[in-house]
Design a protein around this motif. Sequence first.
Motif, PDB file in Angstrom:
ATOM      1  N   TYR A 113      -1.842   0.460   1.320  1.00 47.30           N
ATOM      2  CA  TYR A 113      -0.553   0.364   0.628  1.00 47.30           C
ATOM      3  C   TYR A 113       0.171   1.709   0.583  1.00 47.30           C
ATOM      4  N   GLY A 114      -0.590   2.794   0.495  1.00 50.01           N
ATOM      5  CA  GLY A 114       0.046   4.100   0.468  1.00 50.01           C
ATOM      6  C   GLY A 114       0.728   4.464   1.769  1.00 50.01           C
ATOM      7  N   SER A 115       0.309   3.829   2.866  1.00 49.05           N
ATOM      8  CA  SER A 115       0.902   4.127   4.173  1.00 49.05           C
ATOM      9  C   SER A 115       2.185   3.349   4.434  1.00 49.05           C
ATOM     10  N   ARG A 116       2.542   2.446   3.547  1.00 52.66           N
ATOM     11  CA  ARG A 116       3.693   1.578   3.794  1.00 52.66           C
ATOM     12  C   ARG A 116       4.996   2.234   3.341  1.00 52.66           C
ATOM     13  N   ALA A 117       6.076   1.741   3.922  1.00 54.96           N
ATOM     14  CA  ALA A 117       7.398   2.270   3.566  1.00 54.96           C
ATOM     15  C   ALA A 117       7.734   1.973   2.115  1.00 54.96           C
TER      16      ALA A 117
END
Length: 300
Positions: free
Chosen positions: A97-101
């Motif tokens: 989730y941290g890698s998402r826009a």
Amino acid sequence: MRVVVVGCGYVGLALAAQLDARGHAVTGVRRSDAGLDAVDAVGPDVEAVAADATDPESLDRLPDAEAVVFAASSGGRGADAAREVYVDGLANVVDEYGSRASPPDRLVYTSSTGVYGDHEGGWVDEETPLEPTTEKTRVLAEAERIATERAADAGIDGTVVRFAGLYGPERYRLERYVEGPVTAGYLNMVHREDAAGSVRHLLETDRARDRAVLVVDDEPVDKHAFADWLADACGVPRPEKRSKEERIAAGDLSAAAERRIRTSKRCSNALLRDLGYEFVHPTFRSGYRDAVRAYRAATE
């Protein structure tokens, strides 16, 4: 609010039902076909998604959300399995989730009061230092740091809810207490509806960001007193009692089981109350009512 419940099992299903009933969009994440069927059974508006927190490649199936609840279970297995789920699996979800826009606004991780260790029957609260005494509870304490520190690094506000002993449908375990023998100690409990309800409340009221909250009912109870109350309510003789020393002297306990018996504390829900949560079952007397009725109906 869109909420994704990763590990939508015993508490997660109850949480999904509560959120759905209040108009929130809910996705329940499970690994098995049976688990997905259980999520589908919550209601037609609850989405079931197949993914495994321990398999990072499967996590791109998870929808974007405003809040993620990590309620996965290691299935009662040992410390290695616990680490795989609670530490590695939680880190995978945070990283995904941290890698998402558009990462979620917050994460709630369901931990355990076991992280406090032994306090010889004394009271503990959110300010009490953690002193986990087993490898599994040390894993849980490590997972709490992931839910707060690693989540913060990903721009997600973390909340840790420390559940006391869960009980409710399929987990009343009446026979353990009414048949005995019952070993001395304290019980810190919370009904499944209140475990789920507390998480729902913190999400809906936007409270307890970046902090831990103890989730336990109003009345930690002596096991012998609880067993006597339960026997009286069920209309059966009161069970045999044992001291901790007598149980340990029997010599048939594993090292982990002996540590659990030696561990004693009373958990305070003052913060959860201050945050405005109103219990469905403030004590075991309310929480066990249906189980007692069912027991009496089956035995009389």
